[in-house]
Design a protein around this motif. Structure first.
Motif, PDB file in Angstrom:
ATOM      1  N   GLU A  46      21.698   7.131 -63.761  1.00 49.30           N
ATOM      2  CA  GLU A  46      22.263   8.466 -63.685  1.00 49.30           C
ATOM      3  C   GLU A  46      22.026   9.140 -62.338  1.00 49.30           C
ATOM      4  OE1 GLU A  46      20.839  10.766 -66.909  1.00 49.30           O
ATOM      5  OE2 GLU A  46      21.857   9.581 -68.460  1.00 49.30           O
ATOM      6  N   TRP A  47      20.931   8.795 -61.668  1.00 49.95           N
ATOM      7  CA  TRP A  47      20.577   9.496 -60.434  1.00 49.95           C
ATOM      8  C   TRP A  47      21.420   9.072 -59.232  1.00 49.95           C
ATOM      9  CZ3 TRP A  47      19.366   6.062 -56.690  1.00 49.95           C
ATOM     10  CH2 TRP A  47      18.864   4.822 -57.073  1.00 49.95           C
ATOM     11  N   VAL A  48      22.164   7.978 -59.329  1.00 48.11           N
ATOM     12  CA  VAL A  48      22.843   7.398 -58.167  1.00 48.11           C
ATOM     13  C   VAL A  48      23.848   8.357 -57.537  1.00 48.11           C
ATOM     14  CG1 VAL A  48      24.454   5.607 -57.427  1.00 48.11           C
ATOM     15  CG2 VAL A  48      22.467   5.008 -58.814  1.00 48.11           C
ATOM     16  N   VAL A  74      20.835   1.498 -52.753  1.00 43.30           N
ATOM     17  CA  VAL A  74      20.912   2.957 -52.709  1.00 43.30           C
ATOM     18  C   VAL A  74      19.543   3.506 -53.084  1.00 43.30           C
ATOM     19  CG1 VAL A  74      22.033   5.021 -53.653  1.00 43.30           C
ATOM     20  CG2 VAL A  74      23.351   2.907 -53.319  1.00 43.30           C
ATOM     21  N   ARG A  75      19.076   4.477 -52.309  1.00 39.28           N
ATOM     22  CA  ARG A  75      17.760   5.084 -52.540  1.00 39.28           C
ATOM     23  C   ARG A  75      17.916   6.406 -53.277  1.00 39.28           C
ATOM     24  NH1 ARG A  75      13.462   3.655 -48.691  1.00 39.28           N
ATOM     25  NH2 ARG A  75      12.608   5.668 -49.297  1.00 39.28           N
ATOM     26  N   GLY A  76      17.051   6.627 -54.271  1.00 39.44           N
ATOM     27  CA  GLY A  76      16.980   7.914 -54.938  1.00 39.44           C
ATOM     28  C   GLY A  76      15.828   8.736 -54.398  1.00 39.44           C
ATOM     29  N   ALA A  77      15.601   9.891 -54.993  1.00 39.99           N
ATOM     30  CA  ALA A  77      14.544  10.783 -54.521  1.00 39.99           C
ATOM     31  C   ALA A  77      13.157  10.273 -54.875  1.00 39.99           C
ATOM     32  CB  ALA A  77      14.760  12.183 -55.097  1.00 39.99           C
ATOM     33  N   ARG A  79      10.279   7.190 -55.818  1.00 36.43           N
ATOM     34  CA  ARG A  79       9.917   5.884 -55.275  1.00 36.43           C
ATOM     35  C   ARG A  79      10.526   4.732 -56.062  1.00 36.43           C
ATOM     36  NH1 ARG A  79       5.859   4.261 -51.788  1.00 36.43           N
ATOM     37  NH2 ARG A  79       5.166   2.112 -51.988  1.00 36.43           N
ATOM     38  N   ASP A  80      10.633   4.907 -57.393  1.00 32.35           N
ATOM     39  CA  ASP A  80      11.141   3.819 -58.233  1.00 32.35           C
ATOM     40  C   ASP A  80      12.652   3.881 -58.421  1.00 32.35           C
ATOM     41  OD1 ASP A  80      11.199   6.075 -59.784  1.00 32.35           O
ATOM     42  OD2 ASP A  80      10.437   5.096 -61.597  1.00 32.35           O
ATOM     43  N   GLN A  81      13.321   4.773 -57.727  1.00 35.11           N
ATOM     44  CA  GLN A  81      14.771   4.894 -57.838  1.00 35.11           C
ATOM     45  C   GLN A  81      15.445   4.075 -56.744  1.00 35.11           C
ATOM     46  OE1 GLN A  81      15.469   9.161 -57.852  1.00 35.11           O
ATOM     47  NE2 GLN A  81      15.293   9.257 -60.071  1.00 35.11           N
ATOM     48  N   ARG A  82      15.738   2.827 -57.080  1.00 40.24           N
ATOM     49  CA  ARG A  82      16.410   1.908 -56.160  1.00 40.24           C
ATOM     50  C   ARG A  82      17.503   1.187 -56.954  1.00 40.24           C
ATOM     51  NH1 ARG A  82      13.576   4.723 -53.647  1.00 40.24           N
ATOM     52  NH2 ARG A  82      12.046   4.181 -52.038  1.00 40.24           N
ATOM     53  N   PHE A  83      18.694   1.154 -56.390  1.00 40.03           N
ATOM     54  CA  PHE A  83      19.811   0.530 -57.084  1.00 40.03           C
ATOM     55  C   PHE A  83      20.524  -0.430 -56.142  1.00 40.03           C
ATOM     56  CE2 PHE A  83      24.438   0.879 -58.350  1.00 40.03           C
ATOM     57  CZ  PHE A  83      24.326   0.016 -59.440  1.00 40.03           C
ATOM     58  N   GLY A  84      20.598  -1.691 -56.543  1.00 37.98           N
ATOM     59  CA  GLY A  84      21.283  -2.692 -55.739  1.00 37.98           C
ATOM     60  C   GLY A  84      22.736  -2.804 -56.146  1.00 37.98           C
ATOM     61  N   THR A  85      23.629  -2.717 -55.180  1.00 40.55           N
ATOM     62  CA  THR A  85      25.045  -2.810 -55.489  1.00 40.55           C
ATOM     63  C   THR A  85      25.770  -3.494 -54.329  1.00 40.55           C
ATOM     64  OG1 THR A  85      26.972  -1.556 -56.249  1.00 40.55           O
ATOM     65  CG2 THR A  85      25.592  -0.510 -54.570  1.00 40.55           C
ATOM     66  N   TRP A  86      27.106  -3.385 -54.306  1.00 36.78           N
ATOM     67  CA  TRP A  86      27.914  -4.085 -53.318  1.00 36.78           C
ATOM     68  C   TRP A  86      28.922  -3.123 -52.696  1.00 36.78           C
ATOM     69  CZ3 TRP A  86      26.783  -9.236 -52.549  1.00 36.78           C
ATOM     70  CH2 TRP A  86      25.943  -9.821 -53.514  1.00 36.78           C
TER      71      TRP A  86
END
Length: 231
Positions: A46-48, A74-77, A79-86
């Motif tokens: 949801e945070w992306v 993509v980095r979130g606010a 530390r554990d908010q990391r999303f790998g995409t293309w």
């Protein structure tokens, strides 16, 4: 990455003749990309969307993709908010590499944060870093590229050092000693990843002269005795 999107292409679309060497790609691991459009995927947290609206940037990550696509994070606010995409190449507006960020100045009032203090020390002091190509990655690089406050007083300084050719152990030890000295003076931790022909290797592992080191490559991690030996 904590979560990764399904690739928007089939495995058969990946060119088997493509090498996983970082130097062969148009964009390399740790490059920062300014993004025009971030395609939605059903796996994204949801945070992306809020994070992308705040800073339309992504970091190149290590993964093999089909022609026209690059793997990013993509980095979130948090530390554990990391999303790998293309991303498709057409969705990339511009980019900057870690080495381009060395001389960028932090926003007003941010230069006293320990990672920025350590970076300034490493940039200005005579050391083995003068003989190599290097630059900040992680939170430090992200803040310098985007201008968005990302670091905290407890953040580490992450670096990338490019060593495309084999070097003497003395240089590895000199680099490790230089980083340790700056870390002590700035009261922070400085971690470096060395980019070799086979992929990324922790400087600390090379300095420890282990018989095999963990190499992070585009087609996955592996232990190698010599990351400069052509595969």
């Amino acid at each position: 990455m904590r979560v990764c999107a399904t690739p928007p292409f089939s495995a058969e679309a990946i060119d088997p003749a493509d090498t996983s060497r970082a130097e062969s790609a148009r964009w390399r691991a740790h490059d920062l990309l300014r993004v025009l459009r971030l395609p939605r995927t059903h796996e994204e947290p949801e945070w992306v969307r809020a994070a992308f609206a705040r800073a339309p940037w992504a970091v190149v990550r290590r993964a093999r993709g089909a022609d026209g696509f690059v793997a990013v994070g993509v980095r979130g606010a948090e530390r554990d908010q990391r999303f790998g995409t293309w991303l498709h190449h057409q969705d990339i507006e511009s980019f900057c590499s870690p080495e381009e960020l060395i001389h960028r100045q932090p926003q007003a009032g941010r230069s006293t944060l320990p990672p920025f203090v350590a970076l300034a020390l490493l940039r200005d002091m005579p050391s083995a870093l003068r003989d190599v190509t290097w630059g900040p990655t992680g939170s430090t690089g992200f803040e310098l590229a985007t201008g968005l406050p990302t670091l905290s007083a407890t953040s580490d300084l992450d670096l990338l050092i490019r060593l495309p050719e084999r070097c003497e152990p003395a240089l590895i030890h000199a680099l490790a000693n230089t980083l340790a000295h700056a870390a002590t003076r700035a009261n922070t931790r400085v971690d470096a990843q060395v980019e070799t022909p086979a992929g990324g290797v922790a400087l600390a592992e090379l300095a420890a002269e282990k018989p095999r080191v963990l190499v992070r490559a585009n087609d996955g991690p592996r232990f190698l005795a010599d990351p400069w030996q052509p595969s």
